[in-house]
Write a protein that holds these residues in place. Structure first.
Motif, short mmCIF file in Angstrom:
data_model
loop_
_atom_site.label_atom_id
_atom_site.label_comp_id
_atom_site.label_asym_id
_atom_site.label_seq_id
_atom_site.Cartn_x
_atom_site.Cartn_y
_atom_site.Cartn_z
N GLU A 79 26.08 47.74 68.69
CA GLU A 79 26.12 46.29 68.51
C GLU A 79 26.79 45.96 67.19
O GLU A 79 26.88 46.80 66.29
CB GLU A 79 24.72 45.69 68.56
CG GLU A 79 23.82 46.08 67.41
CD GLU A 79 22.43 45.50 67.51
OE1 GLU A 79 22.20 44.54 68.26
OE2 GLU A 79 21.54 46.03 66.83
N VAL A 80 27.23 44.73 67.07
CA VAL A 80 27.82 44.22 65.83
C VAL A 80 26.86 43.18 65.26
O VAL A 80 26.40 42.29 65.96
CB VAL A 80 29.21 43.61 66.11
CG1 VAL A 80 29.69 42.77 64.96
CG2 VAL A 80 30.21 44.74 66.40
N THR A 150 32.54 39.69 70.39
CA THR A 150 33.89 40.26 70.41
C THR A 150 33.80 41.74 70.78
O THR A 150 34.62 42.25 71.54
CB THR A 150 34.57 40.10 69.04
OG1 THR A 150 34.53 38.73 68.64
CG2 THR A 150 36.01 40.58 69.08
N PHE A 151 32.79 42.40 70.22
CA PHE A 151 32.66 43.85 70.43
C PHE A 151 32.53 44.25 71.90
O PHE A 151 33.36 45.01 72.40
CB PHE A 151 31.49 44.40 69.59
CG PHE A 151 31.16 45.82 69.90
CD1 PHE A 151 32.04 46.84 69.56
CD2 PHE A 151 29.99 46.14 70.56
CE1 PHE A 151 31.74 48.16 69.87
CE2 PHE A 151 29.68 47.45 70.86
CZ PHE A 151 30.56 48.47 70.52
N PRO A 167 28.90 36.05 79.58
CA PRO A 167 28.68 34.63 79.88
C PRO A 167 29.52 33.72 78.97
O PRO A 167 29.98 34.14 77.91
CB PRO A 167 27.18 34.44 79.62
CG PRO A 167 26.83 35.51 78.64
CD PRO A 167 27.73 36.68 78.96
N PHE A 168 29.67 32.48 79.39
CA PHE A 168 30.40 31.48 78.62
C PHE A 168 29.83 31.35 77.21
O PHE A 168 30.55 31.11 76.25
CB PHE A 168 30.36 30.13 79.35
CG PHE A 168 31.08 29.03 78.64
CD1 PHE A 168 32.46 28.97 78.65
CD2 PHE A 168 30.38 28.06 77.95
CE1 PHE A 168 33.14 27.96 77.99
CE2 PHE A 168 31.03 27.04 77.28
CZ PHE A 168 32.42 27.00 77.31
N SER A 169 28.52 31.53 77.09
CA SER A 169 27.84 31.38 75.80
C SER A 169 28.06 32.58 74.86
O SER A 169 27.55 32.59 73.75
CB SER A 169 26.35 31.15 76.00
OG SER A 169 25.79 32.19 76.77
N ALA A 170 28.84 33.56 75.29
CA ALA A 170 29.19 34.69 74.42
C ALA A 170 30.37 34.27 73.55
O ALA A 170 31.49 34.77 73.66
CB ALA A 170 29.51 35.93 75.24
N ILE A 171 30.09 33.33 72.67
CA ILE A 171 31.12 32.76 71.80
C ILE A 171 31.70 33.86 70.93
O ILE A 171 30.98 34.64 70.32
CB ILE A 171 30.53 31.61 70.96
CG1 ILE A 171 30.12 30.48 71.90
CG2 ILE A 171 31.51 31.14 69.89
CD1 ILE A 171 29.36 29.36 71.24
N GLY A 172 33.02 33.93 70.89
CA GLY A 172 33.72 34.98 70.15
C GLY A 172 34.25 36.07 71.05
O GLY A 172 35.03 36.91 70.61
N SER A 173 33.84 36.08 72.32
CA SER A 173 34.32 37.13 73.23
C SER A 173 35.81 37.00 73.50
O SER A 173 36.49 38.00 73.69
CB SER A 173 33.53 37.13 74.53
OG SER A 173 33.65 35.88 75.19
N GLY A 174 36.33 35.78 73.46
CA GLY A 174 37.76 35.57 73.68
C GLY A 174 38.63 36.09 72.55
O GLY A 174 39.82 36.33 72.73
#
Length: 183
Positions: A79-80, A150-151, A167-174
């Protein structure tokens, strides 16, 4: 106007409720949703998400990956975590545990993905290799990234057979798909 006052009241009540939480005393107990390494000998890959700590949990989650090779007695969790950078440590954290499904500072995790058996055995070395190449292991920025979401997104891009959908709520994944190298 009455509805607006009600919304503001509920929002303020939520801020007060969240501001009373202390991360030092928030639950980190197992949620009881992971496959127990004491009961299953197959290889396992699991990805979890839990509401971010405090008010951030209203709109964002924290995500992490756990892998257990065949016959392993524990999971390796990747995890980060942003506070590690502020302490001069890498953002990317790796540890072993029998319970990778622990509450994220008071928030119960949700299992996003579970892969077992032969497919997990084939993908774990690819995940481990991708973890070793994670380009932002020493960086953390809440928005736009790189962050805790992001990780796993980057790992999913490196190992498409994992079929990981955050999920959409994983802000930073993009951030992972928009950047090819660290800043």
């Amino acid at each position: 106007m009455g509805r607006l006052v009600g919304i503001v009241f509920v929002a303020l009540l939520g801020v007060v409720a969240f501001s009373n939480q202390d991360w030092r005393t928030a639950s980190r107990e197992p949620a009881g949703i992971s496959l127990s390494p004491d009961l299953i000998t197959d290889a396992v890959i699991e990805v979890y998400a839990a509401d971010a700590f405090s008010w951030r949990g209203w709109f964002a989650v924290h995500t992490w990956i756990a892998v257990k090779p065949e016959m392993a007695e524990e999971y390796t969790v990747y995890e980060v975590v942003g506070w590690r950078v502020r302490q001069g440590q890498p953002a990317l954290r790796t540890y072993t545990t029998k319970t990778p499904d622990r509450y994220w500072y008071g928030a119960k995790p949700e299992k996003l993905l579970s892969v077992q058996g032969v497919k997990a055995s084939a993908l774990i070395p690819q995940i481990t290799d991708a973890v070793s190449r994670y380009p932002w292991a020493n960086e953390y920025q809440v928005f736009p990234g790189p962050n805790s979401n992001t990780f796993p997104a980057w790992i999913g891009l490196q190992v498409p057979e994992l079929e990981l959908n955050l999920p959409f709520s994983a802000i930073g994944s993009g951030y992972a798909s928009n950047k090819s190298e660290p800043r």
